[in-house]
Design a protein around this motif. Sequence first.
Motif, PDB file in Angstrom:
ATOM      1  N   ILE A 363       0.834  -1.172  -0.044  1.00  0.00           N
ATOM      2  CA  ILE A 363      -0.025   0.030   0.040  1.00  0.00           C
ATOM      3  C   ILE A 363       0.951   1.294   0.139  1.00  0.00           C
ATOM      4  O   ILE A 363       1.847   1.392   0.784  1.00  0.00           O
ATOM      5  N   ASP A 364       0.600   2.111  -1.228  1.00  0.00           N
ATOM      6  CA  ASP A 364       1.649   3.276  -1.014  1.00  0.00           C
ATOM      7  C   ASP A 364       1.544   4.369  -0.342  1.00  0.00           C
ATOM      8  O   ASP A 364       2.473   5.015   0.223  1.00  0.00           O
ATOM      9  N   MET A 365       0.427   4.596   0.073  1.00  0.00           N
ATOM     10  CA  MET A 365       0.096   5.958   1.139  1.00  0.00           C
ATOM     11  C   MET A 365      -1.194   5.913   1.849  1.00  0.00           C
ATOM     12  O   MET A 365      -1.857   5.043   1.542  1.00  0.00           O
ATOM     13  N   GLY A 391     -19.343   8.107   5.565  1.00  0.00           N
ATOM     14  CA  GLY A 391     -18.305   9.022   5.609  1.00  0.00           C
ATOM     15  C   GLY A 391     -17.814   9.135   7.221  1.00  0.00           C
ATOM     16  O   GLY A 391     -18.506   9.390   7.974  1.00  0.00           O
ATOM     17  N   ILE A 392     -16.363   9.275   6.948  1.00  0.00           N
ATOM     18  CA  ILE A 392     -15.644   9.105   8.355  1.00  0.00           C
ATOM     19  C   ILE A 392     -15.164  10.709   8.375  1.00  0.00           C
ATOM     20  O   ILE A 392     -14.488  11.174   7.423  1.00  0.00           O
ATOM     21  N   SER A 393     -15.377  11.363   9.528  1.00  0.00           N
ATOM     22  CA  SER A 393     -14.666  12.796   9.650  1.00  0.00           C
ATOM     23  C   SER A 393     -13.384  12.357  10.561  1.00  0.00           C
ATOM     24  O   SER A 393     -13.616  11.984  11.805  1.00  0.00           O
ATOM     25  N   SER A 394     -12.272  13.041  10.059  1.00  0.00           N
ATOM     26  CA  SER A 394     -11.085  12.675  10.765  1.00  0.00           C
ATOM     27  C   SER A 394     -10.053  13.790  10.520  1.00  0.00           C
ATOM     28  O   SER A 394      -8.717  13.485  10.991  1.00  0.00           O
ATOM     29  N   LEU A 395     -10.174  14.522   9.492  1.00  0.00           N
ATOM     30  CA  LEU A 395      -8.765  15.481   8.812  1.00  0.00           C
ATOM     31  C   LEU A 395      -7.985  15.899   9.822  1.00  0.00           C
ATOM     32  O   LEU A 395      -6.939  15.685   9.865  1.00  0.00           O
ATOM     33  N   GLN A 396      -8.286  16.507  11.157  1.00  0.00           N
ATOM     34  CA  GLN A 396      -7.650  17.111  11.942  1.00  0.00           C
ATOM     35  C   GLN A 396      -6.710  16.272  12.670  1.00  0.00           C
ATOM     36  O   GLN A 396      -5.498  16.454  13.348  1.00  0.00           O
ATOM     37  N   TYR A 397      -7.016  14.975  12.747  1.00  0.00           N
ATOM     38  CA  TYR A 397      -6.411  13.815  13.776  1.00  0.00           C
ATOM     39  C   TYR A 397      -5.611  12.982  12.937  1.00  0.00           C
ATOM     40  O   TYR A 397      -5.148  11.936  13.611  1.00  0.00           O
ATOM     41  N   VAL A 398      -5.623  13.050  11.630  1.00  0.00           N
ATOM     42  CA  VAL A 398      -4.777  11.824  10.877  1.00  0.00           C
ATOM     43  C   VAL A 398      -3.492  11.677  11.452  1.00  0.00           C
ATOM     44  O   VAL A 398      -2.854  10.534  11.548  1.00  0.00           O
ATOM     45  N   LEU A 399      -2.548  12.765  11.693  1.00  0.00           N
ATOM     46  CA  LEU A 399      -1.072  12.527  12.156  1.00  0.00           C
ATOM     47  C   LEU A 399      -1.121  11.602  13.462  1.00  0.00           C
ATOM     48  O   LEU A 399      -0.426  10.553  13.505  1.00  0.00           O
ATOM     49  N   PRO A 400      -1.947  12.142  14.388  1.00  0.00           N
ATOM     50  CA  PRO A 400      -1.692  11.451  15.762  1.00  0.00           C
ATOM     51  C   PRO A 400      -2.458  10.000  15.658  1.00  0.00           C
ATOM     52  O   PRO A 400      -1.851   9.318  16.266  1.00  0.00           O
ATOM     53  N   TRP A 420       2.599   9.948   4.068  1.00  0.00           N
ATOM     54  CA  TRP A 420       1.633  11.093   4.061  1.00  0.00           C
ATOM     55  C   TRP A 420       2.275  12.380   3.361  1.00  0.00           C
ATOM     56  O   TRP A 420       1.528  13.400   3.216  1.00  0.00           O
ATOM     57  N   SER A 421       3.557  12.437   2.945  1.00  0.00           N
ATOM     58  CA  SER A 421       4.011  13.443   2.185  1.00  0.00           C
ATOM     59  C   SER A 421       4.487  13.229   1.044  1.00  0.00           C
ATOM     60  O   SER A 421       3.905  13.781  -0.105  1.00  0.00           O
ATOM     61  N   GLU A 422       5.688  12.351   0.964  1.00  0.00           N
ATOM     62  CA  GLU A 422       6.491  12.112  -0.202  1.00  0.00           C
ATOM     63  C   GLU A 422       5.657  11.396  -1.271  1.00  0.00           C
ATOM     64  O   GLU A 422       5.576  12.052  -2.538  1.00  0.00           O
ATOM     65  N   ARG A 423       4.938  10.467  -1.073  1.00  0.00           N
ATOM     66  CA  ARG A 423       4.159   9.636  -1.969  1.00  0.00           C
ATOM     67  C   ARG A 423       2.989  10.486  -2.519  1.00  0.00           C
ATOM     68  O   ARG A 423       2.764  10.680  -3.879  1.00  0.00           O
ATOM     69  N   PRO A 424       2.235  11.010  -1.551  1.00  0.00           N
ATOM     70  CA  PRO A 424       1.028  11.904  -2.104  1.00  0.00           C
ATOM     71  C   PRO A 424       1.356  13.281  -2.836  1.00  0.00           C
ATOM     72  O   PRO A 424       0.748  13.375  -3.849  1.00  0.00           O
ATOM     73  N   ALA A 425       2.587  13.611  -2.423  1.00  0.00           N
ATOM     74  CA  ALA A 425       2.843  14.643  -3.242  1.00  0.00           C
ATOM     75  C   ALA A 425       3.264  14.157  -4.953  1.00  0.00           C
ATOM     76  O   ALA A 425       2.757  15.178  -6.062  1.00  0.00           O
ATOM     77  N   LYS A 426       3.646  13.233  -4.999  1.00  0.00           N
ATOM     78  CA  LYS A 426       4.073  12.807  -6.389  1.00  0.00           C
ATOM     79  C   LYS A 426       2.747  12.428  -6.989  1.00  0.00           C
ATOM     80  O   LYS A 426       2.517  12.749  -8.094  1.00  0.00           O
ATOM     81  N   LEU A 427       1.714  11.681  -6.277  1.00  0.00           N
ATOM     82  CA  LEU A 427       0.471  11.429  -7.010  1.00  0.00           C
ATOM     83  C   LEU A 427      -0.243  12.731  -7.541  1.00  0.00           C
ATOM     84  O   LEU A 427      -0.801  12.784  -8.519  1.00  0.00           O
ATOM     85  N   ALA A 428      -0.287  13.881  -6.529  1.00  0.00           N
ATOM     86  CA  ALA A 428      -0.879  14.997  -7.031  1.00  0.00           C
ATOM     87  C   ALA A 428       0.077  15.933  -7.873  1.00  0.00           C
ATOM     88  O   ALA A 428      -0.199  17.019  -8.354  1.00  0.00           O
ATOM     89  N   GLY A 429       1.183  15.415  -8.489  1.00  0.00           N
ATOM     90  CA  GLY A 429       2.086  15.988  -9.285  1.00  0.00           C
ATOM     91  C   GLY A 429       2.666  17.299  -8.506  1.00  0.00           C
ATOM     92  O   GLY A 429       3.062  18.393  -9.565  1.00  0.00           O
ATOM     93  N   GLN A 430       3.104  17.326  -7.282  1.00  0.00           N
ATOM     94  CA  GLN A 430       3.561  18.652  -6.864  1.00  0.00           C
ATOM     95  C   GLN A 430       4.860  18.356  -6.524  1.00  0.00           C
ATOM     96  O   GLN A 430       5.538  17.597  -5.496  1.00  0.00           O
ATOM     97  N   LYS A 431       5.915  18.951  -7.482  1.00  0.00           N
ATOM     98  CA  LYS A 431       7.366  18.758  -7.387  1.00  0.00           C
ATOM     99  C   LYS A 431       7.987  19.187  -6.299  1.00  0.00           C
ATOM    100  O   LYS A 431       9.219  18.859  -5.912  1.00  0.00           O
ATOM    101  N   TYR A 432       7.527  20.364  -5.782  1.00  0.00           N
ATOM    102  CA  TYR A 432       8.012  21.168  -4.789  1.00  0.00           C
ATOM    103  C   TYR A 432       7.707  20.788  -3.325  1.00  0.00           C
ATOM    104  O   TYR A 432       7.677  21.849  -2.440  1.00  0.00           O
ATOM    105  N   LYS A 433       6.855  19.899  -3.188  1.00  0.00           N
ATOM    106  CA  LYS A 433       6.396  19.453  -2.048  1.00  0.00           C
ATOM    107  C   LYS A 433       6.693  18.090  -1.520  1.00  0.00           C
ATOM    108  O   LYS A 433       7.045  17.219  -2.337  1.00  0.00           O
TER     109      LYS A 433
END
Length: 508
Positions: A363-365, A391-400, A420-433
Amino acid sequence: MGDVLRWRVLPMLVLLASSLVLYVRILPKKSISECSLLPYDHYWITSKRIVTPQGVINGAVEVRDGKIVSVVESDYQKGSLLGRKVVDYGNAVIMPGLIDVHAHLDEPGRVEWEGFSSGTKAAAAGGVTTLVDMPLNSFPSTVSEETLRMKVEAAQKKIYVDVGFWGGLVPHNAFNTSMLEGLLHAGALGLKSFMCPSGINDFPMTNSTHIKEGLYVLAKFKRPLLVHAEVVLDSKNNEGLLDDDPSYRSYATYLKSRPPSWEEAAIKDLLAVAQDTKTGGQAEGAHVHIVHLSDAKASLDLIEDEKRNGPNGASISVETCPHYLAFAAEEIADGDTRFKCAPPIRDVTNRQNLWEALIDGHIDMLSSDHSPSIPELKLFDEGDFLRAWGGISSLQYVLPITWTYGQKYGVSFSQIATWWSERPAKLAGQKYKGAIILGNDADFAVWEPEVEFELDENYKTYHKHPNISPYIGRRLSGKVLATFVRGNLVFSEGSHAPAACGSPILAK
Ligand SMILES: NC(=O)N[C@H]1NC(=O)NC1=O
Ligand SMILES: [Zn+2]
Ligand SMILES: [Zn+2]
């Protein structure tokens, strides 16, 4: 006198006017103090635990004009930082900001469910520095250039973090190449479609033929298709349930109504069309991303088999969500529809298998699939799992959550940054994140892994409807101290920056 005016005063005036223009042009739209709780555009942040792609270092990150301009280890920095603007976070962890590629912010049209302001405030308070908003649950759905523009317009001046947008692939635009191209030209980072009913009337499901068509268009833009992979095989399990049959309050009833075979069948069909994304295939350049995988058995086996082909196989990736890693079907109380989502949360063994697949890299991300509604739609009085909003409400808590429930598996800071950062950035085409490296956007989550807290009514949650989250009442560890978005300190010790200075992200 005339000469004096011409040769002395006029040039002075020109100089004055041009410096005024320069002054006006370099001033940011909002003053830095409104956008950021830190009044500098050039500063260093230091800590003993900075998560970089090379490992966790004791050092300093230098930020200038919203970018990372240097990353240094401690020995070098100690003396050289004397007299400079330094924020020392001590033993707190500095990680790349989280990038959530799957969130439903529901604006325009259903701002009473969430909205850009509350959703991105929650993101900032949770260390999430970039969100990619889903094309459904807002009204209208984001399925054309025009509706994307409405999204971007609605987001203006309301977003505390950066927000990108997925467009929707629906039967209505799937065969309309110019409509899809318009949506992608306007900046949608990719497309999203459902292989089963989405629960939203104006976002109908697609079949394999629609998906194939979508992939041809995406190939030209080198952008991904995200797919909700479940197909309705039979709904016999729900039939025969009488209105007064209380078994609709039982989670087991809901679980049986959406078996793993729904995911398996969808993924099988999807992988067949995804073959076009192979090198030399008709949709080379496109990519298929399976959202919120829940079934860690047959569905995961299919994905692993395809991935085994490596660069010769289809271009695919898969995410799962914290709720599949934190909860298990056996633990869900009758009538507690806060836990209802699709695909459903499965049993304890499945949860264990999902963790192992994540750790093994199958599982990638991770993504939140933050999909709130108004509390009324959760039908808490009836506790009806079959009719409540899924639908699950969770956005603010995902890191903890990731950190707390990952302890059992020895999860590291670097793994969290990868998922949570490197692979999602790639999926979303964000080269500088997505990583703390020279030249990237200065997007950081600063957090204290050892600090525990109770998610009770005293805990400040920025979701529009904090009480619908199934995490309420849980004890978590990992407190977010500060969040930086492109150099702006947007959240610090319980407060947000006065102005919402996040940027809409549009693909070029
Ligand atoms: N429409 C919508 O947000 N559906 C989401 N909710 C959920 O639990 N799974 C989904 O796909
Ligand atoms: Zn979905
Ligand atoms: Zn979703």
